[in-house]
Design an enzyme around this catalytic site. Sequence first.
Site, PDB file in Angstrom:
ATOM      1  N   HIS A  25      13.168  -5.257 -25.130  1.00 48.11           N
ATOM      2  CA  HIS A  25      13.933  -4.396 -24.214  1.00 48.11           C
ATOM      3  C   HIS A  25      13.960  -2.935 -24.658  1.00 48.11           C
ATOM      4  O   HIS A  25      14.439  -2.075 -23.934  1.00 48.11           O
ATOM      5  CB  HIS A  25      15.369  -4.922 -24.081  1.00 48.11           C
ATOM      6  N   ASP A  85      14.048   5.842 -24.687  1.00 46.47           N
ATOM      7  CA  ASP A  85      14.797   4.738 -24.073  1.00 46.47           C
ATOM      8  C   ASP A  85      13.786   3.753 -23.500  1.00 46.47           C
ATOM      9  O   ASP A  85      12.803   4.175 -22.888  1.00 46.47           O
ATOM     10  CB  ASP A  85      15.667   5.296 -22.927  1.00 46.47           C
TER      11      ASP A  85
HETATM   12  P1  ADQ Z   1      21.030  -0.019 -23.058  1.00 43.69           P
HETATM   13  O1  ADQ Z   1      20.602   0.825 -24.211  1.00 43.69           O
HETATM   14  O2  ADQ Z   1      22.365  -0.610 -23.142  1.00 43.69           O
HETATM   15  O3  ADQ Z   1      19.954  -1.171 -22.757  1.00 43.69           O
HETATM   16  P2  ADQ Z   1      20.781   0.875 -20.195  1.00 43.69           P
HETATM   17  O4  ADQ Z   1      19.483   0.367 -19.736  1.00 43.69           O
HETATM   18  O5  ADQ Z   1      21.094   2.236 -19.656  1.00 43.69           O
HETATM   19  O6  ADQ Z   1      20.914   0.994 -21.777  1.00 43.69           O
HETATM   20  O7  ADQ Z   1      21.917  -0.119 -19.727  1.00 43.69           O
HETATM   21  C1  ADQ Z   1      23.261   0.169 -19.938  1.00 43.69           C
HETATM   22  C2  ADQ Z   1      24.120  -0.695 -19.009  1.00 43.69           C
HETATM   23  O8  ADQ Z   1      25.467  -0.542 -19.425  1.00 43.69           O
HETATM   24  C3  ADQ Z   1      24.041  -0.264 -17.556  1.00 43.69           C
HETATM   25  O9  ADQ Z   1      24.015  -1.397 -16.733  1.00 43.69           O
HETATM   26  C4  ADQ Z   1      25.315   0.554 -17.350  1.00 43.69           C
HETATM   27  O10 ADQ Z   1      25.871   0.461 -16.064  1.00 43.69           O
HETATM   28  C5  ADQ Z   1      26.246  -0.057 -18.357  1.00 43.69           C
HETATM   29  N1  ADQ Z   1      27.164   1.000 -18.852  1.00 43.69           N
HETATM   30  C6  ADQ Z   1      26.862   2.099 -19.549  1.00 43.69           C
HETATM   31  N2  ADQ Z   1      27.958   2.818 -19.813  1.00 43.69           N
HETATM   32  C7  ADQ Z   1      28.986   2.162 -19.251  1.00 43.69           C
HETATM   33  C8  ADQ Z   1      30.396   2.395 -19.173  1.00 43.69           C
HETATM   34  N3  ADQ Z   1      30.974   3.447 -19.737  1.00 43.69           N
HETATM   35  N4  ADQ Z   1      31.141   1.480 -18.542  1.00 43.69           N
HETATM   36  C9  ADQ Z   1      30.570   0.384 -17.964  1.00 43.69           C
HETATM   37  N5  ADQ Z   1      29.262   0.125 -18.000  1.00 43.69           N
HETATM   38  C10 ADQ Z   1      28.473   0.991 -18.637  1.00 43.69           C
HETATM   39  C11 ADQ Z   1      18.762  -1.646 -23.415  1.00 43.69           C
HETATM   40  C12 ADQ Z   1      17.672  -0.592 -23.634  1.00 43.69           C
HETATM   41  C13 ADQ Z   1      17.332   0.076 -22.312  1.00 43.69           C
HETATM   42  C14 ADQ Z   1      16.916  -0.982 -21.282  1.00 43.69           C
HETATM   43  C15 ADQ Z   1      17.921  -2.123 -21.221  1.00 43.69           C
HETATM   44  C16 ADQ Z   1      17.393  -3.292 -20.393  1.00 43.69           C
HETATM   45  O11 ADQ Z   1      18.088   0.368 -24.588  1.00 43.69           O
HETATM   46  O12 ADQ Z   1      16.289   1.024 -22.482  1.00 43.69           O
HETATM   47  O13 ADQ Z   1      16.817  -0.354 -20.009  1.00 43.69           O
HETATM   48  O14 ADQ Z   1      18.220  -2.635 -22.513  1.00 43.69           O
HETATM   49  O15 ADQ Z   1      16.172  -3.768 -20.843  1.00 43.69           O
END
Ligand code: ADQ
Length: 470
Positions: A162, A374
Amino acid sequence: MPDHRRLVVVANRLPVHRVKQRGRQTWETSPGGLVSAMSPFLEEYGGAWVGWAGIAGRAPKAFEHNGMQIRPVPISAEQLESFYEGFSNSTLWPLYHDAVRPPQYHRRWWWPYAEVNRVFASATAETLQSGDVVWVHDYQLQLVPGMLRDMVPDVRTGFFLHIPFPPEELFAQIPWRRQILEGMLGADVVGFHTMAGVRNFIAACKQYTDATGSGKALEFRGRKVRVDAFPISIDVERMESLAENPDVRHRAARLRDDLSSSRTGIRKIFLGVDRLDYTKGIDRRLRAFEELLRRGRYTVDDCVFVQIAVPSREKVTEYEDLRSTIEQYSGRINGEYGRPGRTAVHYMRTSVPPEELVAYYLASDALVVTPFRDGMNLVAKEYVAANIENAGSLILSEFAGAADEFGGTPSAPMALLVNPHDIDGLANSMETALAMDDAEATARMERMRRAVQKHDVYRWAGSFLGALRQ
Ligand code: ADQ
């Protein structure tokens, strides 16, 4: 012939968590993208999920939940420190994100990493029924496919990373590089978000293992391993229906009222939503906003920055440091540019429920996504999917996997792509977003929405499983 093979998902965390109801302990489904992406497939094929329940020490017994077998694995408090906080989050995480913080290499972390991976592999082997296919997830479990193959040689296994897979020159640093690659090569299908990940992995395998082959097909110890890009996505319909929900829309209107209207006119709202992680570039985007205000073309009467950051990995020192840096920047910008009733930066260190998150997406004029690196970035995709009126702009780091899909072309641009290390460039993009006319913003957003609608999380899971079930 219908394919009746069950699916066994192996991930660091289980899809359920323990809750107390009327004095009794029960299990509830956890929110999260992976859980909802896997659910339709587990329901269709039946299957199991192997993972950690979130409580150090002895693991609860295996049980059934929504027709799926749940197999908790035990992880002790000591193992958590070295396998999870240590090797996973202080060695692999920084290294795989372009070493934006120095990765730490400690043998005392590596051994427990291998040990915990073996516990996951054994639990998976015990759960397997003949003909099952196994899907292993993420950087915490890279050794599992290889270990499982040693235990069950004819198992059909997929592995999906991921987070980014780094360029070979960086990956080369890791003292246990061969073991990690061989672990991943135990799978029949190895998936990444982007073609860059595919290329980096293949180059590292050719350099440090006996794997041979060309294109996306490697040959390793007499087996074929398919290496390919499977860009993850989100539940687009769910986002759209939240964006249509009258309560959510009402909340968005109130947020706009609270944040943006003023005697002098409407302020535009920049939004950032992230896990509080040093890879996400939150500090840089705040500095760019400060630069924007310093230039003076736009003031706190024209724009405001809202940053929502969910606390994360708080036991790792770098995360504590990041927290104080961001608090310091927000305070400094407000001290310098804010006025009574005119806060420049609203910083909220909290997790918000999906309805509230979508209300913020709807209320804002531009989402600012600035990771230094990312894997994908689902927040960018959520923002686009929620934008059912095709309003708003996306300022997006060229180093997020999502930039592959939202980059557009010179004649049909989509996101405003930025280099997150370039504070002036970032401030310029914020100015561009503020000055952009509605027609152009709409055209860009429409293109991005079409892209995300074509490829939702179910297609992502379906295409990986399609490759795995061949
Ligand atoms: P993350 O690094 O966690 O995921 P991301 O893909 O942006 O990053 O997902 C974050 C999730 O958390 C989103 O669904 C978002 O809505 C939620 N989120 C963030 N801040 C929040 C808040 N304050 N309150 C509630 N919800 C919040 C890892 C990898 C990414 C990859 C994903 C999936 O780092 O690059 O896209 O896995 O493979």
